[in-house]
Design a protein around this motif. Structure first.
Motif, PDB file in Angstrom:
ATOM      1  N   ALA A  56       0.847  -1.190   0.000  1.00  0.00           N
ATOM      2  CA  ALA A  56       0.000   0.000   0.000  1.00  0.00           C
ATOM      3  C   ALA A  56       0.887   1.247   0.000  1.00  0.00           C
ATOM      4  CB  ALA A  56      -0.903  -0.008   1.224  1.00  0.00           C
ATOM      5  N   LEU A  57       0.442   2.265  -0.726  1.00  0.00           N
ATOM      6  CA  LEU A  57       1.217   3.491  -0.875  1.00  0.00           C
ATOM      7  C   LEU A  57       0.582   4.618  -0.066  1.00  0.00           C
ATOM      8  CD1 LEU A  57       1.755   3.227  -4.734  1.00  0.00           C
ATOM      9  CD2 LEU A  57       3.372   2.591  -2.936  1.00  0.00           C
ATOM     10  N   ILE A  58       1.417   5.386   0.618  1.00  0.00           N
ATOM     11  CA  ILE A  58       0.937   6.522   1.414  1.00  0.00           C
ATOM     12  C   ILE A  58       1.677   7.772   0.936  1.00  0.00           C
ATOM     13  CG2 ILE A  58       0.624   7.455   3.734  1.00  0.00           C
ATOM     14  CD1 ILE A  58       1.053   4.521   4.743  1.00  0.00           C
ATOM     15  N   PRO A  59       1.052   8.569   0.042  1.00  0.00           N
ATOM     16  CA  PRO A  59       1.745   9.765  -0.470  1.00  0.00           C
ATOM     17  C   PRO A  59       2.016  10.775   0.632  1.00  0.00           C
ATOM     18  CG  PRO A  59      -0.566   9.737  -1.176  1.00  0.00           C
ATOM     19  CD  PRO A  59      -0.299   8.418  -0.521  1.00  0.00           C
ATOM     20  N   GLN A  60       3.196  11.389   0.586  1.00  0.00           N
ATOM     21  CA  GLN A  60       3.614  12.377   1.587  1.00  0.00           C
ATOM     22  C   GLN A  60       2.977  13.727   1.244  1.00  0.00           C
ATOM     23  OE1 GLN A  60       7.862  12.985   1.823  1.00  0.00           O
ATOM     24  NE2 GLN A  60       7.788  13.506   3.989  1.00  0.00           N
ATOM     25  N   LEU A  61       1.816  13.983   1.827  1.00  0.00           N
ATOM     26  CA  LEU A  61       1.022  15.162   1.477  1.00  0.00           C
ATOM     27  C   LEU A  61       1.761  16.461   1.763  1.00  0.00           C
ATOM     28  CD1 LEU A  61      -2.466  13.985   2.818  1.00  0.00           C
ATOM     29  CD2 LEU A  61      -1.644  13.932   0.448  1.00  0.00           C
ATOM     30  N   GLU A  62       2.554  16.483   2.836  1.00  0.00           N
ATOM     31  CA  GLU A  62       3.258  17.722   3.189  1.00  0.00           C
ATOM     32  C   GLU A  62       4.324  18.092   2.166  1.00  0.00           C
ATOM     33  OE1 GLU A  62       4.930  14.532   6.099  1.00  0.00           O
ATOM     34  OE2 GLU A  62       3.067  14.964   5.025  1.00  0.00           O
ATOM     35  N   GLU A  63       4.688  17.146   1.294  1.00  0.00           N
ATOM     36  CA  GLU A  63       5.621  17.428   0.200  1.00  0.00           C
ATOM     37  C   GLU A  63       4.873  17.721  -1.106  1.00  0.00           C
ATOM     38  OE1 GLU A  63       8.979  17.759  -0.030  1.00  0.00           O
ATOM     39  OE2 GLU A  63       9.084  17.681   2.151  1.00  0.00           O
ATOM     40  N   GLY A  64       3.563  17.903  -1.004  1.00  0.00           N
ATOM     41  CA  GLY A  64       2.772  18.229  -2.190  1.00  0.00           C
ATOM     42  C   GLY A  64       2.445  17.034  -3.066  1.00  0.00           C
ATOM     43  N   ILE A  65       2.652  15.828  -2.539  1.00  0.00           N
ATOM     44  CA  ILE A  65       2.361  14.607  -3.311  1.00  0.00           C
ATOM     45  C   ILE A  65       0.925  14.197  -3.016  1.00  0.00           C
ATOM     46  CG2 ILE A  65       3.046  12.208  -3.736  1.00  0.00           C
ATOM     47  CD1 ILE A  65       5.823  13.018  -2.546  1.00  0.00           C
ATOM     48  N   THR A  66       0.082  14.247  -4.013  1.00  0.00           N
ATOM     49  CA  THR A  66      -1.336  13.957  -3.800  1.00  0.00           C
ATOM     50  C   THR A  66      -1.703  12.519  -4.142  1.00  0.00           C
ATOM     51  OG1 THR A  66      -1.781  14.854  -6.009  1.00  0.00           O
ATOM     52  CG2 THR A  66      -2.087  16.342  -4.131  1.00  0.00           C
ATOM     53  N   GLU A  67      -0.814  11.820  -4.843  1.00  0.00           N
ATOM     54  CA  GLU A  67      -1.093  10.432  -5.206  1.00  0.00           C
ATOM     55  C   GLU A  67       0.219   9.696  -5.446  1.00  0.00           C
ATOM     56  OE1 GLU A  67      -3.686   7.874  -8.526  1.00  0.00           O
ATOM     57  OE2 GLU A  67      -3.597  10.062  -8.642  1.00  0.00           O
ATOM     58  N   ALA A  68       0.230   8.417  -5.088  1.00  0.00           N
ATOM     59  CA  ALA A  68       1.328   7.517  -5.438  1.00  0.00           C
ATOM     60  C   ALA A  68       0.681   6.275  -6.042  1.00  0.00           C
ATOM     61  CB  ALA A  68       2.154   7.161  -4.212  1.00  0.00           C
ATOM     62  N   ARG A  69       1.283   5.768  -7.115  1.00  0.00           N
ATOM     63  CA  ARG A  69       0.613   4.677  -7.829  1.00  0.00           C
ATOM     64  C   ARG A  69       1.621   3.708  -8.449  1.00  0.00           C
ATOM     65  NH1 ARG A  69      -3.590   6.116 -12.646  1.00  0.00           N
ATOM     66  NH2 ARG A  69      -4.354   7.605 -11.077  1.00  0.00           N
ATOM     67  N   TRP A  70       1.291   2.412  -8.390  1.00  0.00           N
ATOM     68  CA  TRP A  70       2.054   1.397  -9.118  1.00  0.00           C
ATOM     69  C   TRP A  70       1.500   1.320 -10.537  1.00  0.00           C
ATOM     70  CZ3 TRP A  70       6.279  -0.212  -6.898  1.00  0.00           C
ATOM     71  CH2 TRP A  70       6.360  -0.392  -5.508  1.00  0.00           C
ATOM     72  N   LEU A  71       2.368   1.423 -11.534  1.00  0.00           N
ATOM     73  CA  LEU A  71       1.931   1.382 -12.932  1.00  0.00           C
ATOM     74  C   LEU A  71       2.820   0.434 -13.743  1.00  0.00           C
ATOM     75  CD1 LEU A  71       1.325   5.194 -13.471  1.00  0.00           C
ATOM     76  CD2 LEU A  71      -0.438   3.434 -13.449  1.00  0.00           C
ATOM     77  N   ALA A  72       2.190  -0.282 -14.658  1.00  0.00           N
ATOM     78  CA  ALA A  72       2.937  -1.188 -15.536  1.00  0.00           C
ATOM     79  C   ALA A  72       3.621  -0.387 -16.644  1.00  0.00           C
ATOM     80  CB  ALA A  72       1.987  -2.220 -16.139  1.00  0.00           C
ATOM     81  N   SER A  73       4.602  -1.009 -17.287  1.00  0.00           N
ATOM     82  CA  SER A  73       5.329  -0.315 -18.359  1.00  0.00           C
ATOM     83  C   SER A  73       4.405   0.078 -19.504  1.00  0.00           C
ATOM     84  CB  SER A  73       6.464  -1.196 -18.880  1.00  0.00           C
ATOM     85  OG  SER A  73       5.959  -2.436 -19.342  1.00  0.00           O
ATOM     86  N   GLY A  74       3.312  -0.642 -19.668  1.00  0.00           N
ATOM     87  CA  GLY A  74       2.348  -0.294 -20.704  1.00  0.00           C
ATOM     88  C   GLY A  74       1.651   1.032 -20.444  1.00  0.00           C
ATOM     89  N   ASP A  75       1.764   1.528 -19.214  1.00  0.00           N
ATOM     90  CA  ASP A  75       1.150   2.814 -18.853  1.00  0.00           C
ATOM     91  C   ASP A  75       2.117   3.984 -19.005  1.00  0.00           C
ATOM     92  OD1 ASP A  75      -1.352   1.689 -18.014  1.00  0.00           O
ATOM     93  OD2 ASP A  75      -0.369   1.023 -16.170  1.00  0.00           O
TER      94      ASP A  75
END
Length: 200
Positions: free
Chosen positions: A160-179
């Motif tokens: 599970a990913l927890i984006p560091q909001l205080e660094e302005g990161i609103t989303e973290a995501r696992w993506l395949a190379s096709g993306d």
């Protein structure tokens, strides 16, 4: 061929002794009239462009160019999980890769792992080889900064990913190379070039 790529938002400045292949549309910069401060002012708000400065000694030209500016060292990671997906973050309206500045006295490899873990809330299971180094120029508190980022290959289990909001990161995501094409539509030239180095 000796070459440096400097990224300013959507602008790329290439300093080389031979014209690189596969550039597409580019503008050649006259070495004799070149002033980096003036170039930066135009480039930071300008449209996407590739600019080439040909010189006999790219290393010396680059060293002279950055001498007047603050240099900050950073490190980041290209993280692959056990399902062959890659870790991306969404920050300031664009897709990016996790990275950050070195703390005082901190080793580059340690900083790379720390930044990835802090920005995405994960545990890195393996630190791999260095992938590349990039130079990004921007302004901080009215001062022009050259940021040198060392990128490393990393491995992690899918978690599970927890984006560091205080660094302005609103989303973290696992993506395949096709993306990757999806990422490339809304990211920086620097990140596009890092992605292009991946062996998928």
């Amino acid at each position: 061929m000796k070459m440096y790529r400097i990224y300013i938002n959507d602008t790329v400045l290439i300093i080389a002794d031979v014209l690189p292949g596969g550039l597409g549309n580019y503008q050649q910069v006259d070495e004799n009239d070149f002033n980096f401060g003036q170039f930066y002012k135009v480039a930071k708000g300008g449209p996407a462009s590739i600019n080439v400065l040909l010189t006999k000694d790219p290393k010396q030209t680059f060293k002279k160019m950055r001498r007047s500016f603050l240099v900050i060292k950073a490190a980041g990671g290209v993280v692959r999980n056990d399902e062959n997906q890659f870790l991306f973050i969404f920050r300031k309206g664009k897709w990016d890769l996790p990275k950050g500045k070195l703390d005082e006295g901190e080793k580059t490899k340690k900083a790379a792992v720390r930044e990835v873990e802090e920005e995405c809330g994960i545990t890195v299971s393996k630190l791999g080889d260095m992938l590349c180094k990039t130079w990004h120029v921007y302004e901080e508190k009215g001062q022009v900064v050259f940021k040198k980022t060392t990128w490393f290959n990393m491995m992690a289990t899918r978690q599970a990913l927890i984006p560091q909001l205080e660094e302005g990161i609103t989303e973290a995501r696992w993506l395949a190379s096709g993306d990757f094409d999806y990422i490339k539509e809304n990211t920086y030239p620097l990140i596009r070039d890092v992605i292009s180095l991946l062996e998928v």
